[in-house]
Design a protein around this motif. Structure first.
Motif, PDB file in Angstrom:
ATOM      1  N   PRO A   1       0.836  -1.206   0.000  1.00 50.27           N
ATOM      2  CA  PRO A   1       0.000   0.000   0.000  1.00 50.27           C
ATOM      3  C   PRO A   1       0.869   1.253   0.000  1.00 50.27           C
ATOM      4  CG  PRO A   1      -0.830  -1.589   1.582  1.00 50.27           C
ATOM      5  CD  PRO A   1       0.497  -2.112   1.118  1.00 50.27           C
ATOM      6  N   GLY A   2       0.501   2.227  -0.820  1.00 48.81           N
ATOM      7  CA  GLY A   2       1.278   3.458  -0.915  1.00 48.81           C
ATOM      8  C   GLY A   2       2.347   3.433  -1.982  1.00 48.81           C
ATOM      9  N   VAL A   3       2.533   2.276  -2.632  1.00 45.72           N
ATOM     10  CA  VAL A   3       3.495   2.155  -3.729  1.00 45.72           C
ATOM     11  C   VAL A   3       2.719   1.919  -5.022  1.00 45.72           C
ATOM     12  CG1 VAL A   3       5.432   0.857  -4.694  1.00 45.72           C
ATOM     13  CG2 VAL A   3       5.293   1.233  -2.229  1.00 45.72           C
ATOM     14  N   GLY A   4       2.850   2.856  -5.965  1.00 44.31           N
ATOM     15  CA  GLY A   4       2.177   2.725  -7.255  1.00 44.31           C
ATOM     16  C   GLY A   4       3.109   2.165  -8.313  1.00 44.31           C
ATOM     17  N   VAL A   5       2.599   2.050  -9.522  1.00 48.17           N
ATOM     18  CA  VAL A   5       3.398   1.518 -10.637  1.00 48.17           C
ATOM     19  C   VAL A   5       4.624   2.386 -10.874  1.00 48.17           C
ATOM     20  CG1 VAL A   5       3.388   1.050 -13.117  1.00 48.17           C
ATOM     21  CG2 VAL A   5       1.412   0.417 -11.735  1.00 48.17           C
ATOM     22  N   THR A   6       4.428   3.706 -10.914  1.00 43.33           N
ATOM     23  CA  THR A   6       5.549   4.619 -11.176  1.00 43.33           C
ATOM     24  C   THR A   6       6.600   4.557 -10.074  1.00 43.33           C
ATOM     25  OG1 THR A   6       4.095   6.112 -12.399  1.00 43.33           O
ATOM     26  CG2 THR A   6       6.181   7.023 -11.637  1.00 43.33           C
ATOM     27  N   SER A   7       6.156   4.600  -8.810  1.00 45.51           N
ATOM     28  CA  SER A   7       7.127   4.570  -7.712  1.00 45.51           C
ATOM     29  C   SER A   7       7.838   3.221  -7.633  1.00 45.51           C
ATOM     30  CB  SER A   7       6.456   4.910  -6.377  1.00 45.51           C
ATOM     31  OG  SER A   7       5.309   4.127  -6.158  1.00 45.51           O
ATOM     32  N   ALA A   8       7.160   2.126  -7.966  1.00 40.82           N
ATOM     33  CA  ALA A   8       7.816   0.806  -7.988  1.00 40.82           C
ATOM     34  C   ALA A   8       8.910   0.779  -9.057  1.00 40.82           C
ATOM     35  CB  ALA A   8       6.795  -0.290  -8.237  1.00 40.82           C
ATOM     36  N   GLN A   9       8.622   1.358 -10.219  1.00 41.84           N
ATOM     37  CA  GLN A   9       9.629   1.411 -11.285  1.00 41.84           C
ATOM     38  C   GLN A   9      10.816   2.287 -10.876  1.00 41.84           C
ATOM     39  OE1 GLN A   9       7.174   2.815 -14.502  1.00 41.84           O
ATOM     40  NE2 GLN A   9       6.457   0.772 -15.058  1.00 41.84           N
ATOM     41  N   ARG A  10      10.542   3.397 -10.182  1.00 43.56           N
ATOM     42  CA  ARG A  10      11.619   4.272  -9.716  1.00 43.56           C
ATOM     43  C   ARG A  10      12.504   3.558  -8.688  1.00 43.56           C
ATOM     44  NH1 ARG A  10       7.927   9.664  -8.792  1.00 43.56           N
ATOM     45  NH2 ARG A  10       7.882  10.388 -10.953  1.00 43.56           N
ATOM     46  N   ILE A  11      11.875   2.781  -7.804  1.00 42.08           N
ATOM     47  CA  ILE A  11      12.649   2.034  -6.806  1.00 42.08           C
ATOM     48  C   ILE A  11      13.603   1.058  -7.493  1.00 42.08           C
ATOM     49  CG2 ILE A  11      12.466   0.256  -5.008  1.00 42.08           C
ATOM     50  CD1 ILE A  11       9.836   1.681  -4.141  1.00 42.08           C
ATOM     51  N   ILE A  12      13.096   0.334  -8.491  1.00 40.51           N
ATOM     52  CA  ILE A  12      13.931  -0.626  -9.220  1.00 40.51           C
ATOM     53  C   ILE A  12      15.098   0.092  -9.901  1.00 40.51           C
ATOM     54  CG2 ILE A  12      13.984  -2.268 -11.141  1.00 40.51           C
ATOM     55  CD1 ILE A  12      12.514  -3.379  -8.737  1.00 40.51           C
ATOM     56  N   ARG A  13      14.815   1.247 -10.547  1.00 38.70           N
ATOM     57  CA  ARG A  13      15.874   1.989 -11.246  1.00 38.70           C
ATOM     58  C   ARG A  13      16.907   2.543 -10.254  1.00 38.70           C
ATOM     59  NH1 ARG A  13      11.569   4.133 -14.446  1.00 38.70           N
ATOM     60  NH2 ARG A  13      11.641   6.072 -13.252  1.00 38.70           N
ATOM     61  N   THR A  14      16.424   3.085  -9.131  1.00 40.56           N
ATOM     62  CA  THR A  14      17.324   3.695  -8.146  1.00 40.56           C
ATOM     63  C   THR A  14      18.249   2.646  -7.528  1.00 40.56           C
ATOM     64  OG1 THR A  14      15.626   5.353  -7.645  1.00 40.56           O
ATOM     65  CG2 THR A  14      17.409   5.109  -6.051  1.00 40.56           C
ATOM     66  N   ARG A  15      17.712   1.453  -7.275  1.00 40.22           N
ATOM     67  CA  ARG A  15      18.510   0.403  -6.631  1.00 40.22           C
ATOM     68  C   ARG A  15      19.689  -0.065  -7.489  1.00 40.22           C
ATOM     69  NH1 ARG A  15      13.934  -3.679  -4.535  1.00 40.22           N
ATOM     70  NH2 ARG A  15      14.606  -4.612  -6.481  1.00 40.22           N
ATOM     71  N   ARG A  16      19.607   0.160  -8.795  1.00 44.90           N
ATOM     72  CA  ARG A  16      20.722  -0.229  -9.661  1.00 44.90           C
ATOM     73  C   ARG A  16      21.937   0.661  -9.437  1.00 44.90           C
ATOM     74  NH1 ARG A  16      16.828  -0.446 -14.910  1.00 44.90           N
ATOM     75  NH2 ARG A  16      15.775  -2.413 -14.459  1.00 44.90           N
ATOM     76  N   ILE A  17      21.677   1.855  -8.905  1.00 40.37           N
ATOM     77  CA  ILE A  17      22.757   2.830  -8.709  1.00 40.37           C
ATOM     78  C   ILE A  17      23.241   2.841  -7.267  1.00 40.37           C
ATOM     79  CG2 ILE A  17      23.384   5.281  -8.901  1.00 40.37           C
ATOM     80  CD1 ILE A  17      21.026   5.470 -10.954  1.00 40.37           C
TER      81      ILE A  17
END
Length: 418
Positions: A338-354
């Motif tokens: 809850p509180g995590v949308g499609v866009t924020s989930a994608q941002r989390i995945i991208r950020t974790r690569r860095i």
């Protein structure tokens, strides 16, 4: 009857149809034509550049052969009747467009004369607009159940989007409230449109010269609250329609009591707006969050919780799956928080690569922390209060509901359409 009088009657009669979005179609302007269709959406929506755009939304006729209990335009009701000719609708549309009143047409109709005659007249409107007026703007056409397959196919080559209203969620309810209609009669044109849409999409992948069939896809609409089906039944039906009929979207319309009828809710009954809102949220989970209907509801929990959005309710029922580590969770697991949308989930995945995500990064990513904090850990730290009981967690999640949901729960009324 004057055109203006017909327009007043038939525009008002069209207000109960909600399934009139327009995203997905992109019909380019032609050198010798008028208008074009934008992918960003047209009816009561916002374009990419911030413009509010709209459709001319009317019925071809409100003179109906059928006597559906829930319908204002049913045969036995004493309402003012009117019918447009195909030429009148085409002229209205092109003249409204040229004056910048509208950006497209949404055309539906009661069934007069016969399903074939009604459908043929509506197809003729599209033909006049496309071929005589060279109109390249958006057209959404309602399909009449019982019309011939060749008329439906002709409509698909002319319209941007098509829809067949399923109306009630079960065959038993149709027999009780709309005995002249049948589930098979409604599903047959939906299946035809779905098959043709898929077939011509494949043809266009092979050749650009292949004709475009209903590029915006098809939708449908269900009336909620006129019959006794549970939310579990409705979501199962919705999931099946998406899977089998290639539907773009299912719309839910809270039943407005307009007829004095023993089989229907009393006239004083308020439309179930909160239930409609929760069904739209659950539908979103089916389409974008990789949920299945049996996860959202079950025979043990057949109704959506009006206090909580469906994802929060699911998370609280399955609290043993949480908390989830933001830095280790898969994309599918992130979507369940809850509180995590499609866009924020994608941002989390991208950020974790860095780099590893820190607590101060969460708001920048776009997470709604006041909801998510009960279900996540970050670098081993739990952000919620571990002493909270299930009851207190439910209360905390209710307080974290978005403002629109809270207003509905407090009894806000929907804005009038006309």
């Amino acid at each position: 009857m004057k055109i203006s009088e017909k327009l007043k009657i038939l525009a008002d009669a069209a207000k109960y149809d909600a399934s009139c979005s327009s995203s997905g179609s992109s019909r380019s302007a032609a050198a010798d034509g008028v208008g074009n269709t934008a992918v960003s959406g047209i009816c009561h929506s916002w374009a990419a550049d911030g413009r509010c755009v709209s459709l001319l939304k009317i019925l071809m006729s409100n003179e109906c052969l059928y006597d559906c209990s829930y319908c204002l335009n049913r045969r036995s009701n004493a309402v003012e009747r009117a019918t447009f000719t195909s030429e009148e609708v085409a002229d209205l549309t092109i003249n409204f467009y040229l004056r910048n009143y509208i950006e497209g047409l949404f055309l539906s109709s009661a069934v007069y004369a016969s399903p074939d005659q009604t459908m043929a007249d509506m197809v003729e409107v599209c033909r006049l607009l496309r071929h005589n007026h060279k109109f390249n703007g958006y057209i959404h056409l309602k399909v009449i159940p019982g019309a011939a397959d060749d008329l439906i196919q002709q409509a698909g080559f002319l319209a941007d989007r098509m829809s067949v209203n399923i109306e009630l969620p079960s065959e038993a309810s149709l027999k009780r409230l709309a005995p002249q209609k049948s589930k098979r009669g409604i599903l047959a044109p939906m299946k035809k449109i779905g098959e043709d849409f898929t077939g011509f999409q494949l043809e266009r992948q092979r050749s650009r010269k292949a004709p475009s069939f209903c590029p915006g896809g098809q939708t449908t609409q269900m009336i909620i609250g006129a019959s006794a089906e549970s939310d579990f039944h409705i979501l199962n039906l919705t999931e099946s329609l998406y899977r089998k009929m290639s539907l773009k979207r299912v719309y839910y319309s809270a039943y407005i009591a307009i007829n004095e009828e023993p089989l229907l809710p009393a006239l004083a009954t308020a439309p179930p707006l909160i239930r409609e809102h929760r069904l739209y949220q659950a539908d979103w989970l089916l389409r974008f969050y990789k949920f299945q209907s049996h996860e959202i509801l079950s025979p043990a929990f057949p109704h959506l919780d009006e206090r909580l959005d469906p994802k929060a309710a699911w998370a609280l029922r399955n609290f043993d799956l949480f908390p989830i580590d933001i830095n280790k969770a898969s994309y599918e697991e992130l979507l369940r928080i809850p509180g995590v949308g499609v866009t924020s989930a994608q941002r989390i995945i991208r950020t974790r690569r860095i780099a590893t995500i820190r607590e101060q990064d969460l708001k920048k990513i776009g997470m709604v922390l006041k909801r998510a904090r009960f279900f996540i850990t970050i670098n081993g730290k739990y952000l919620g209060d571990p002493s909270l009981s299930h009851h207190h967690l439910v209360n905390a999640m209710c307080k974290a509901e978005p403002p629109r949901s809270r207003k509905l729960l407090q009894g806000s009324r929907q804005l009038p359409l006309f």
